[in-house]
Each structure stands twice: as structure tokens, then as C-alpha cells.
Motif scaffolding. Structure first.
Motif, PDB file in Angstrom:
ATOM      1  N   SER A 118      13.055 -36.036  46.786  1.00  0.00           N
ATOM      2  CA  SER A 118      13.291 -34.592  46.759  1.00  0.00           C
ATOM      3  C   SER A 118      14.312 -34.184  45.687  1.00  0.00           C
ATOM      4  O   SER A 118      14.170 -33.135  45.059  1.00  0.00           O
ATOM      5  CB  SER A 118      13.724 -34.093  48.134  1.00  0.00           C
ATOM      6  N   ASN A 119      15.344 -34.987  45.456  1.00  0.00           N
ATOM      7  CA  ASN A 119      16.323 -34.660  44.409  1.00  0.00           C
ATOM      8  C   ASN A 119      15.687 -34.698  43.021  1.00  0.00           C
ATOM      9  O   ASN A 119      16.001 -33.870  42.168  1.00  0.00           O
ATOM     10  CB  ASN A 119      17.508 -35.619  44.459  1.00  0.00           C
ATOM     11  N   GLN A 120      14.800 -35.654  42.805  1.00  0.00           N
ATOM     12  CA  GLN A 120      14.115 -35.748  41.524  1.00  0.00           C
ATOM     13  C   GLN A 120      13.172 -34.557  41.336  1.00  0.00           C
ATOM     14  O   GLN A 120      13.062 -34.012  40.237  1.00  0.00           O
ATOM     15  CB  GLN A 120      13.329 -37.050  41.435  1.00  0.00           C
ATOM     16  N   LYS A 121      12.506 -34.164  42.400  1.00  0.00           N
ATOM     17  CA  LYS A 121      11.618 -33.002  42.327  1.00  0.00           C
ATOM     18  C   LYS A 121      12.412 -31.746  42.016  1.00  0.00           C
ATOM     19  O   LYS A 121      12.006 -30.933  41.187  1.00  0.00           O
ATOM     20  CB  LYS A 121      10.842 -32.825  43.634  1.00  0.00           C
ATOM     21  N   ARG A 122      13.556 -31.592  42.669  1.00  0.00           N
ATOM     22  CA  ARG A 122      14.396 -30.420  42.433  1.00  0.00           C
ATOM     23  C   ARG A 122      14.847 -30.357  40.979  1.00  0.00           C
ATOM     24  O   ARG A 122      14.813 -29.297  40.344  1.00  0.00           O
ATOM     25  CB  ARG A 122      15.602 -30.453  43.373  1.00  0.00           C
TER      26      ARG A 122
END
Length: 97
Positions: A32-36
Motif C-alpha cells: 500500500s505504501n508503494q501504491k500511494r
């Protein structure tokens, strides 16, 4: 004329951003952090960010996965048999006699 060209470029950038963001959202490869971080990149640098997202996106290939171990593609004497004592498919059955 300049206004029409500007609107076309903006429309293309928005469409590319939406497609890139959807591609990132559907990917299970990223956390999720990479997607954000990719969303920020896409929307802060419209054309460049979308291009990078497309380049970095991992296409997920749908492979056939089965847990049915009774399915065999090999027939006859060529099939692999497990040694009942060791569970080793490569052991020589004659050596145990």
C-alpha cells in the motif's frame, strides 16, 4: 486554437492518469505504501508519472493453478512413482529388495 490544443493535452493527461492509477490499484505486486507513492507520482507529474507507472507496472499473468494431484499428463511406464519407504521419486526400487 491554442485553447482547444490545451484542452486536448489536459484531457489526454487525465485519461492516462486514470488508466495508470487503475493499473496500480489492481496490482497485487505492490504494498500500500508503494501504491500511494505511485499515485502521488502519477498525479503530481501527469504525463511523466503515468508513463513511469506504466513502465513499472507488473502485469499479472493468469496461470492455471491446481491442487488436483490426480491429474497426470504422463502415461505408461514413464510416470514417476514414489518410493513408499523414502518418498523419493528418484530412488532405485530394485536396490531395496
Amino acid at each position: 486554437m491554442a485553447l482547444a490544443l490545451t484542452l486536448i493535452v489536459v484531457a489526454i493527461a487525465i485519461i492516462l492518469n486514470i488508466i495508470a492509477a487503475r493499473r496500480v490499484a489492481k496490482s497485487s505486486y505492490y504494498e500500500s505504501n508503494q501504491k500511494r507513492a505511485q499515485y502521488w507520482l502519477i498525479w503530481l507529474l501527469p504525463i511523466v508519472g503515468a508513463t513511469l507507472a506504466f513502465a513499472l507496472a507488473k502485469e499479472e499473468k493468469s496461470e492455471r493453478v491446481t491442487t488436483d494431484l490426480t491429474e497426470s499428463r504422463v502415461e505408461g511406464d514413464a510416470s514417476i512413482r514414489l518410493d513408499s519407504a523414502t518418498g523419493n521419486p528418484f530412488s532405485d526400487h530394485a536396490s531395496h529388495d
